[in-house]
Write an enzyme that holds these catalytic residues in place. Structure first.
Site, PDB file in Angstrom:
ATOM      1  N   CYS A   2       0.874  -1.268  -0.175  1.00 15.14           N
ATOM      2  CA  CYS A   2      -0.012   0.034  -0.097  1.00 15.14           C
ATOM      3  C   CYS A   2       0.747   1.099  -0.064  1.00 15.14           C
ATOM      4  CB  CYS A   2      -0.774   0.258   1.299  1.00 15.14           C
ATOM      5  SG  CYS A   2      -2.119  -1.109   1.261  1.00 15.14           S
ATOM      6  N   ARG A  27       4.017  -0.519  -4.780  1.00 15.87           N
ATOM      7  CA  ARG A  27       3.626  -1.015  -3.446  1.00 15.87           C
ATOM      8  C   ARG A  27       2.157  -1.619  -3.467  1.00 15.87           C
ATOM      9  NH1 ARG A  27       6.877   1.287   0.437  1.00 15.87           N
ATOM     10  NH2 ARG A  27       5.376   0.632   1.875  1.00 15.87           N
ATOM     11  N   TRP A  75      -2.747  -2.711  -1.710  1.00 15.77           N
ATOM     12  CA  TRP A  75      -2.666  -4.076  -1.897  1.00 15.77           C
ATOM     13  C   TRP A  75      -3.498  -4.887  -0.682  1.00 15.77           C
ATOM     14  CZ3 TRP A  75      -0.880  -8.346   0.620  1.00 15.77           C
ATOM     15  CH2 TRP A  75      -0.758  -9.614   0.047  1.00 15.77           C
ATOM     16  N   ASN A 101      -1.463   1.786   5.869  1.00 18.17           N
ATOM     17  CA  ASN A 101      -0.928   0.769   5.216  1.00 18.17           C
ATOM     18  C   ASN A 101      -0.230  -0.061   6.272  1.00 18.17           C
ATOM     19  OD1 ASN A 101       1.247  -0.701   4.131  1.00 18.17           O
ATOM     20  ND2 ASN A 101       2.879   0.706   4.226  1.00 18.17           N
ATOM     21  N   GLY A 102      -0.581  -1.409   6.228  1.00 18.90           N
ATOM     22  CA  GLY A 102      -0.346  -2.294   7.452  1.00 18.90           C
ATOM     23  C   GLY A 102      -1.634  -3.157   7.896  1.00 18.90           C
ATOM     24  N   GLU A 488      16.461 -18.315  -8.777  1.00 18.40           N
ATOM     25  CA  GLU A 488      16.251 -16.810  -9.240  1.00 18.40           C
ATOM     26  C   GLU A 488      15.556 -16.682 -10.543  1.00 18.40           C
ATOM     27  OE1 GLU A 488      15.603 -14.270  -7.607  1.00 18.40           O
ATOM     28  OE2 GLU A 488      16.112 -12.600  -8.985  1.00 18.40           O
ATOM     29  N   LYS A 492      11.855 -15.182 -11.538  1.00 21.00           N
ATOM     30  CA  LYS A 492      11.576 -14.061 -12.550  1.00 21.00           C
ATOM     31  C   LYS A 492      10.766 -14.293 -13.301  1.00 21.00           C
ATOM     32  CE  LYS A 492      12.963 -11.742 -10.573  1.00 21.00           C
ATOM     33  NZ  LYS A 492      13.559 -11.439  -9.432  1.00 21.00           N
ATOM     34  N   GLU A 495       6.983 -14.760 -11.974  1.00 26.65           N
ATOM     35  CA  GLU A 495       6.188 -13.707 -11.246  1.00 26.65           C
ATOM     36  C   GLU A 495       6.015 -12.831 -12.263  1.00 26.65           C
ATOM     37  OE1 GLU A 495       8.591 -11.404  -8.431  1.00 26.65           O
ATOM     38  OE2 GLU A 495      10.245 -11.768  -9.622  1.00 26.65           O
ATOM     39  N   HIS A 511      15.858 -37.275  -9.314  1.00 30.69           N
ATOM     40  CA  HIS A 511      15.160 -37.667  -8.009  1.00 30.69           C
ATOM     41  C   HIS A 511      13.413 -37.159  -8.240  1.00 30.69           C
ATOM     42  CE1 HIS A 511      18.747 -39.013  -6.119  1.00 30.69           C
ATOM     43  NE2 HIS A 511      19.355 -37.785  -6.681  1.00 30.69           N
ATOM     44  N   LYS A 610       5.888  -4.452  -4.327  1.00 38.73           N
ATOM     45  CA  LYS A 610       7.265  -4.444  -4.177  1.00 38.73           C
ATOM     46  C   LYS A 610       7.836  -4.670  -2.829  1.00 38.73           C
ATOM     47  CE  LYS A 610      11.135  -3.490  -5.911  1.00 38.73           C
ATOM     48  NZ  LYS A 610      11.891  -4.452  -6.642  1.00 38.73           N
TER      49      LYS A 610
HETATM   50  C1  F6R Z   1      11.084 -10.963  -6.439  1.00 42.73           C
HETATM   51  C2  F6R Z   1      11.080 -10.034  -5.480  1.00 42.73           C
HETATM   52  C3  F6R Z   1      10.534 -10.375  -4.155  1.00 42.73           C
HETATM   53  C4  F6R Z   1      11.641  -9.730  -3.065  1.00 42.73           C
HETATM   54  C5  F6R Z   1      11.124 -10.009  -1.736  1.00 42.73           C
HETATM   55  C6  F6R Z   1      12.101  -9.659  -0.521  1.00 42.73           C
HETATM   56  O1  F6R Z   1      11.498 -10.362  -7.661  1.00 42.73           O
HETATM   57  O2  F6R Z   1      11.045  -8.896  -5.754  1.00 42.73           O
HETATM   58  O3  F6R Z   1      10.880 -11.841  -4.038  1.00 42.73           O
HETATM   59  O4  F6R Z   1      12.865 -10.130  -3.166  1.00 42.73           O
HETATM   60  O5  F6R Z   1       9.693  -9.845  -1.375  1.00 42.73           O
HETATM   61  O6  F6R Z   1      12.098  -8.167  -0.503  1.00 42.73           O
HETATM   62  P1  F6R Z   1      12.998  -7.399  -0.111  1.00 42.73           P
HETATM   63  O7  F6R Z   1      14.316  -7.650  -0.626  1.00 42.73           O
HETATM   64  O8  F6R Z   1      12.632  -5.686  -0.055  1.00 42.73           O
HETATM   65  O9  F6R Z   1      13.246  -7.654   1.404  1.00 42.73           O
END
Ligand code: F6R
Length: 615
Positions: A2, A27, A75, A101-102, A488, A492, A495, A511, A610
């Site tokens: 948010c 956010r 969000w 927010n929260g 990773e 990517k 998501e 396995h 984010k």
């Molecule tokens: C994936 C992504 C998330 C963040 C995760 C942790 O692309 O961005 O998986 O890595 O939410 O976020 P931070 O690094 O801000 O603690």
């Protein structure tokens, strides 16, 4: 999660708040709203959808000239994303509006009590409970707005960043935080309150980052008063000079923030190394390590806590720090660590990795480790973030704002910081020989150029993406240092393109997962020369013989894998510990182009935000 933006001052508030909300959409972006006070009436408009939907709604209403507005991009946590559940939430009398927010964890019991007192509710949100709780305190105790907010918040369990406006107090905003960030921008006779500083960067460079459990009473024409929520005592505001520029937070000619951020990596890595890596002199200057190196050098164990992509950086750190220092490293999902009564010794060093510095689970993990006496080191990107402030010491990645929801430059710069830490400690405890240390140092300084080289193959990667854009599943394989890169790469892809993808250590195929391989299954294999090359080649053969389609990440000049794979994406050679910084780049680009070609919103993928400030 948010985004909050509020403005009080002498300019037209609505455009400032709307522009600010657009910058904070990373956010959360499932519903949005704004309240505008025009000097006599309070107008609130809310809608499901994005800030552009709110703009369309505003355009259907008479224009409001107002110098005060509060906005929100959501969000959803409590209640589905719809117009009613969007913020601002209004109190029963219509006097108060709140953006939040929260999560208010005890909202159900508070709501019950308020209903008992005659309050009614139209939304399913915890925020509507909070705004009415403040109103209830005002009605019962006849106190001023700031004090009513303080009393209400002391009854609340959970996390919040809030801004409150009372139309009977038209020159005042009250802001408060616990667990979710809030920055207050200070201009000439005007104030901005926002979840981060990006909404007000072109208006002022002076900001106060509100501390945990602090409340700010912001009055135009007067200075800001800050109080502690716990005991109502006064606190001294600390005004910071912002380093960020407007350019940092704009797309700069790229179609998406994610692409811009992928292409910023050579500079971001350079910025991470700047002033810290003096390769000609054979020196690494990390004051946070120098001042506390006894904690690291005497540690029997390093624990790493993080989430998502940052957790993947933590896995790379496990390989690298153990190689360079021979100190045992364990990597934990912060979300699991916090709830499993972990064994932590006072001589443990805990490294918390987080781009945003606001991830709720990582913060909780830090607090647990702190209580048990461990030394906490933070690796964060966002300057002034909660994690950077609650850790004993730490190091910024200096990657610059990362706005695309999918993390890219944060990952490579986190590994860059970890490389610096590993080299510093490996030299200090004698694990790395002088010559090995110096070789690595010199090599580290060449990485930005190597990343540039990989980025130059953008067009080819875009073409490869075309062949895989209709895939429904995808497997990513890597061994050793490239195993976290496989995880990773898969994250990517899933998501941003919504293609189901899984990463595995290549040897784990036999396995179970090999059962999935057929001619429909794309398999991305990281098969660089350094790092169990022959073994990975055998894994590729196994996939080939089951007709899997192979995209391989290979070292420059490779011929063996080229003869087997359907597509090869080349990267320059490097020592094994530095390969992840390079091998991850083509995977970022591949996911990006696949997502774009599938018509996905890469910067704002569905259901994501984010900054994950709720657990
Ligand atoms: C994936 C992504 C998330 C963040 C995760 C942790 O692309 O961005 O998986 O890595 O939410 O976020 P931070 O690094 O801000 O603690």
């Amino acid at each position: 999660m948010c985004g909050i933006v509020a403005y009080i001052g002498n300019k037209q508030a609505q455009p400032i708040v709307i522009k600010g909300l657009k910058r904070l959409e990373y956010r959360g972006y499932d519903s949005t709203g704004i309240s505008i006070y025009n000097g006599s009436a309070l107008h609130t408009l809310k809608t499901k959808g994005k800030v552009s939907d709110l703009e369309a709604l505003i355009a259907q209403h008479p224009e409001q000239k107002a110098t005060l507005a509060l906005g929100h991009t959501r969000w959803a946590t409590h209640g589905v994303p719809n117009d009613t559940n969007a913020h601002p939430q209004t109190s029963n009398s219509g006097n108060l509006v709140v953006v939040h927010n929260g999560i208010i964890e005890n909202y159900a019991s508070l709501k019950k009590e308020l209903i008992h007192r005659g309050f009614t509710f139209s939304s399913d949100t915890d925020t509507e409970v909070l705004v009415n709780l403040i109103e209830d305190v005002q009605q019962q105790q006849g106190v001023k707005l700031g004090q009513a907010v303080q009393i209400a918040l002391s009854q609340v369990i959970g996390a919040y960043a809030i801004v409150v406006f009372d139309r009977r107090k038209p020159n005042e905003l009250v802001a408060a935080r616990l667990g979710s960030p809030l920055a207050i921008g200070i201009g000439e006779n005007e104030f901005f309150v926002a979840s981060d500083a990006t909404p007000f960067i072109e208006y002022t460079k002076e900001a106060i980052y509100l501390e945990e459990e602090h409340l700010a009473i912001i009055r135009v024409g007067k200075s800001i008063k800050i109080r502690k929520i716990k005991d109502d005592s006064l606190a001294e505001p600390y005004v910071e000079k912002l380093q960020m520029s407007l350019e940092n937070i704009q797309k700069g000619g790229y179609d998406h923030f994610m692409l811009k951020e992928i292409f910023e990596q050579p500079k971001a890595i350079q910025d991470t190394l700047r002033g810290r890596l003096l390769s000609d002199e054979g020196v690494i200057t990390l004051s946070s390590l120098r001042e506390h190196d006894n904690r690291f050098l005497n540690a029997k164990r390093i624990l790493i806590v993080a989430c998502g992509t940052s957790w993947h950086a933590g896995l790379v750190a496990e390989y690298l720090l153990e190689d360079f220092t021979r100190i045992p490293v364990e990597v934990e999902y912060a979300s699991e660590f916090r709830y499993r009564n972990p064994i932590i010794y006072p001589d443990d060093v805990v490294i918390a990795i987080s781009q945003s510095g606001e991830t709720a689970d990582t913060i909780a993990a830090i607090n647990i480790a702190k209580e048990k006496g461990a030394f906490i080191y933070g690796i964060c990107n966002v300057v002034g973030s909660t994690i950077s402030r609650i850790t004993d010491t730490g190091c910024y990645t200096h990657a610059g704002p990362e706005i695309g929801v999918a993390s890219t430059k944060a990952f490579t710069t986190q590994i860059t910081v970890i490389s610096l830490i590993g080299l510093y400690l490996g030299k200090a405890n004698g694990t790395l020989s002088r010559s090995q240390y110096q070789e690595y140092l010199t090599e580290l300084s060449t990485l930005p150029t190597k990343v540039e080289q990989i980025l130059a193959s953008q067009t080819f990667i875009e073409e490869v993406a075309t062949s895989f854009k209709t895939a429904q599943n995808c497997i990513y394989l890597g061994r050793g240092y490239n195993f976290p890169v496989a995880l990773e790469g898969a994250l990517k892809l899933k998501e941003i393109s919504y293609i189901h993808a899984e990463g595995y250590p290549a040897a784990e195929m036999k396995h179970g997962p090999i059962a999935l391989i057929d001619k429909e299954m794309p398999v991305v294999v990281i098969a660089t020369k350094k790092g169990y090359y022959d073994k990975v080649v055998s894994n590729i053969q196994e996939i080939k013989s089951r007709e899997g389609r192979i995209i391989a990440i290979v070292s420059e000049g490779d011929t063996q894998v080229k003869a087997l794979a359907d597509y090869c994406l080349e990267i320059p050679d490097a020592s094994e510990p530095f390969i992840p910084i390079l091998s991850t780049i083509p995977l970022q680009l591949l996911s990006y182009y696949i997502a774009v070609q599938r018509g996905c919103n890469v910067d704002q993928p569905r259901n994501l935000a984010k900054s994950v400030t709720v657990e």
